[in-house]
Scaffold this motif. Sequence first.
Motif, PDB file in Angstrom:
ATOM      1  N   GLY A 131     -33.420  55.171  17.763  1.00  0.00           N
ATOM      2  CA  GLY A 131     -32.823  54.292  18.943  1.00  0.00           C
ATOM      3  C   GLY A 131     -31.660  54.692  19.480  1.00  0.00           C
ATOM      4  O   GLY A 131     -31.094  53.917  20.417  1.00  0.00           O
ATOM      5  N   LEU A 154     -32.009  48.761  19.935  1.00  0.00           N
ATOM      6  CA  LEU A 154     -32.275  48.019  18.553  1.00  0.00           C
ATOM      7  C   LEU A 154     -33.478  47.604  18.473  1.00  0.00           C
ATOM      8  O   LEU A 154     -34.070  47.012  19.360  1.00  0.00           O
ATOM      9  CB  LEU A 154     -31.153  46.758  18.273  1.00  0.00           C
ATOM     10  CG  LEU A 154     -29.741  47.369  18.355  1.00  0.00           C
ATOM     11  CD1 LEU A 154     -28.624  46.180  18.013  1.00  0.00           C
ATOM     12  CD2 LEU A 154     -29.247  48.568  17.610  1.00  0.00           C
ATOM     13  N   SER A 201     -33.763  42.658  14.974  1.00  0.00           N
ATOM     14  CA  SER A 201     -33.075  43.255  13.945  1.00  0.00           C
ATOM     15  C   SER A 201     -31.442  42.743  14.213  1.00  0.00           C
ATOM     16  O   SER A 201     -31.113  42.526  15.288  1.00  0.00           O
ATOM     17  CB  SER A 201     -33.044  44.556  13.741  1.00  0.00           C
ATOM     18  OG  SER A 201     -32.550  45.206  15.102  1.00  0.00           O
ATOM     19  N   LEU A 259     -27.215  43.727  13.770  1.00  0.00           N
ATOM     20  CA  LEU A 259     -26.385  44.679  13.752  1.00  0.00           C
ATOM     21  C   LEU A 259     -25.152  44.152  12.701  1.00  0.00           C
ATOM     22  O   LEU A 259     -24.483  43.206  12.766  1.00  0.00           O
ATOM     23  CB  LEU A 259     -25.613  44.807  15.040  1.00  0.00           C
ATOM     24  CG  LEU A 259     -24.735  46.205  15.227  1.00  0.00           C
ATOM     25  CD1 LEU A 259     -25.703  47.397  15.034  1.00  0.00           C
ATOM     26  CD2 LEU A 259     -24.017  46.098  16.641  1.00  0.00           C
ATOM     27  N   HIS A 278     -26.870  52.984   9.987  1.00  0.00           N
ATOM     28  CA  HIS A 278     -27.406  53.550  10.987  1.00  0.00           C
ATOM     29  C   HIS A 278     -26.450  54.591  11.788  1.00  0.00           C
ATOM     30  O   HIS A 278     -26.984  55.534  12.179  1.00  0.00           O
ATOM     31  CB  HIS A 278     -27.768  52.336  12.012  1.00  0.00           C
ATOM     32  CG  HIS A 278     -28.465  52.810  13.311  1.00  0.00           C
ATOM     33  ND1 HIS A 278     -27.694  53.208  14.526  1.00  0.00           N
ATOM     34  CD2 HIS A 278     -29.960  52.857  13.816  1.00  0.00           C
ATOM     35  CE1 HIS A 278     -28.450  53.351  15.538  1.00  0.00           C
ATOM     36  NE2 HIS A 278     -29.809  53.200  14.958  1.00  0.00           N
ATOM     37  N   GLN A 311     -22.134  51.010  11.741  1.00  0.00           N
ATOM     38  CA  GLN A 311     -23.158  50.107  12.078  1.00  0.00           C
ATOM     39  C   GLN A 311     -24.360  50.201  11.391  1.00  0.00           C
ATOM     40  O   GLN A 311     -24.701  51.346  10.943  1.00  0.00           O
ATOM     41  CB  GLN A 311     -23.584  50.253  13.499  1.00  0.00           C
ATOM     42  CG  GLN A 311     -22.596  49.905  14.489  1.00  0.00           C
ATOM     43  CD  GLN A 311     -21.904  51.122  14.858  1.00  0.00           C
ATOM     44  OE1 GLN A 311     -22.190  52.413  15.010  1.00  0.00           O
ATOM     45  NE2 GLN A 311     -20.405  51.041  14.857  1.00  0.00           N
ATOM     46  N   LEU A 365     -28.132  48.050  10.161  1.00  0.00           N
ATOM     47  CA  LEU A 365     -29.261  47.310  10.717  1.00  0.00           C
ATOM     48  C   LEU A 365     -29.798  46.470   9.423  1.00  0.00           C
ATOM     49  O   LEU A 365     -30.082  46.945   8.443  1.00  0.00           O
ATOM     50  CB  LEU A 365     -30.147  47.981  11.572  1.00  0.00           C
ATOM     51  CG  LEU A 365     -29.800  48.937  12.809  1.00  0.00           C
ATOM     52  CD1 LEU A 365     -31.243  49.466  13.084  1.00  0.00           C
ATOM     53  CD2 LEU A 365     -29.213  48.020  13.711  1.00  0.00           C
TER      54      LEU A 365
END
Length: 335
Positions: free
Chosen positions: A23, A37, A41, A43, A90, A144, A146
């Motif tokens: 992504g 994203l 989902s 963040l 991520h 970050q 997910l």
Amino acid sequence: MNEFELIERIFLQLQAEHSAAAGIQKAIGDDAAVMALPTGSRLVSCIDTLVQGRHFSPDWKQVDTLAFAIGYKAVAVNVSDIAAMGAAPHSILLALALPERLANESWLTAFAKGLFHACQLFGVSLIGGDTTRNDTLVLSISAQGLLTSDTPAIYRSGAQVGDKVYVSGTLGDAAYALQHPDDTSGLELAHRLHMPTPRVKLGAALAQLGATSMIDISDGLYQDLSHICKQSGVGMHLYLEQLPTSKPLAKIDLSKRLLYQLTGGDDYELAFTLPAHIELPIDSSDTPVHCIGEVVAAAQQPYPKLLFYNQVITQAAPAPFDTYPNLTGYQHFAG
Ligand SMILES: Nc1ncnc2c1ncn2[C@@H]1O[C@H](COP(=O)(O)OP(=O)(O)OP(=O)(O)O)[C@@H](O)[C@H]1O
Ligand SMILES: Cc1ncc(C[n+]2csc(CCOP(=O)(O)O)c2C)c(N)n1
Ligand SMILES: [Mg+2]
């Protein structure tokens, strides 16, 4: 070539050798990164700073020797916070305040190799950053993660009376290594201080399994479990004879060892609560997990109570300690 061009070259080159997380539409090279994203989902974001002299040695020779480990650990401590929410790591952003003496090809390459090694191990991509100059080394990483639409985030506030309390791995190793850099056990445990293992698979598995609360242990087991107690409005009974102990740490005096385990910090293990009826699947992850206590109704204060072989540890009866210990963990602004 100036320092900034050097950093860009080293980071772009190493990044090209690693696969990008899904992504990522724009990473290093523009004003900001762009990510797509998966539908539904959520963040999960955090940031952690490592400061020379506070999170790692102030000594320049050590900073040189530990370049790879410093890069690795900056990623690992952030990934650990993402794991403690039950999310899948991520991507990361890196803010570097760099002393002139480290702005050379050799130090930056070792640092970047450590950072990308951790990125590879824990499935994150470096998507951007910022570089400034400073007298000492300071690095901030924001991470970050997910959470898929059907996975609950695990907060500090969800522990319920009757739940059992668990912890991953072993405790106290990093704190011992920090205090004893030169003795045999300290040397055996040095990797636990410099290159901790964030429990990524375990965190995500626990979100699926129904953990009620979770935290990663950065400041010491007692202080970090106290955050769960306060935010959940509960108390805990901790069974000190059940604290998981590595072989090198098992050799030291019991009361000293317990203090490292309760207050030392830098463990980056996961502490969590599970309803008593939920069994931990043996193969839920390759990380060992031990039950160390249970959640009880908060008495006067929402803090854990310590027990040793069923005896409550009190000021009047502090055994196995000589006197009741100070259980405060790591604090940046202590007294
Ligand atoms: N300067 C700040 N501005 C806004 N929020 C902050 C700031 N410092 C801390 N927080 C928030 O306070 C909460 C606790 O932060 P803390 O840094 O103690 O996290 P932790 O996970 O317990 O420790 P660690 O930093 O070792 O991971 C987090 O939600 C964090 O985002
Ligand atoms: C040189 C040196 N001195 C002390 C320590 C111990 N230490 C520093 S910060 C911290 C808690 C986590 O940090 P934060 O709360 O900022 O995330 C701990 C346990 C160390 N690793 N190196
Ligand atoms: Mg944390």
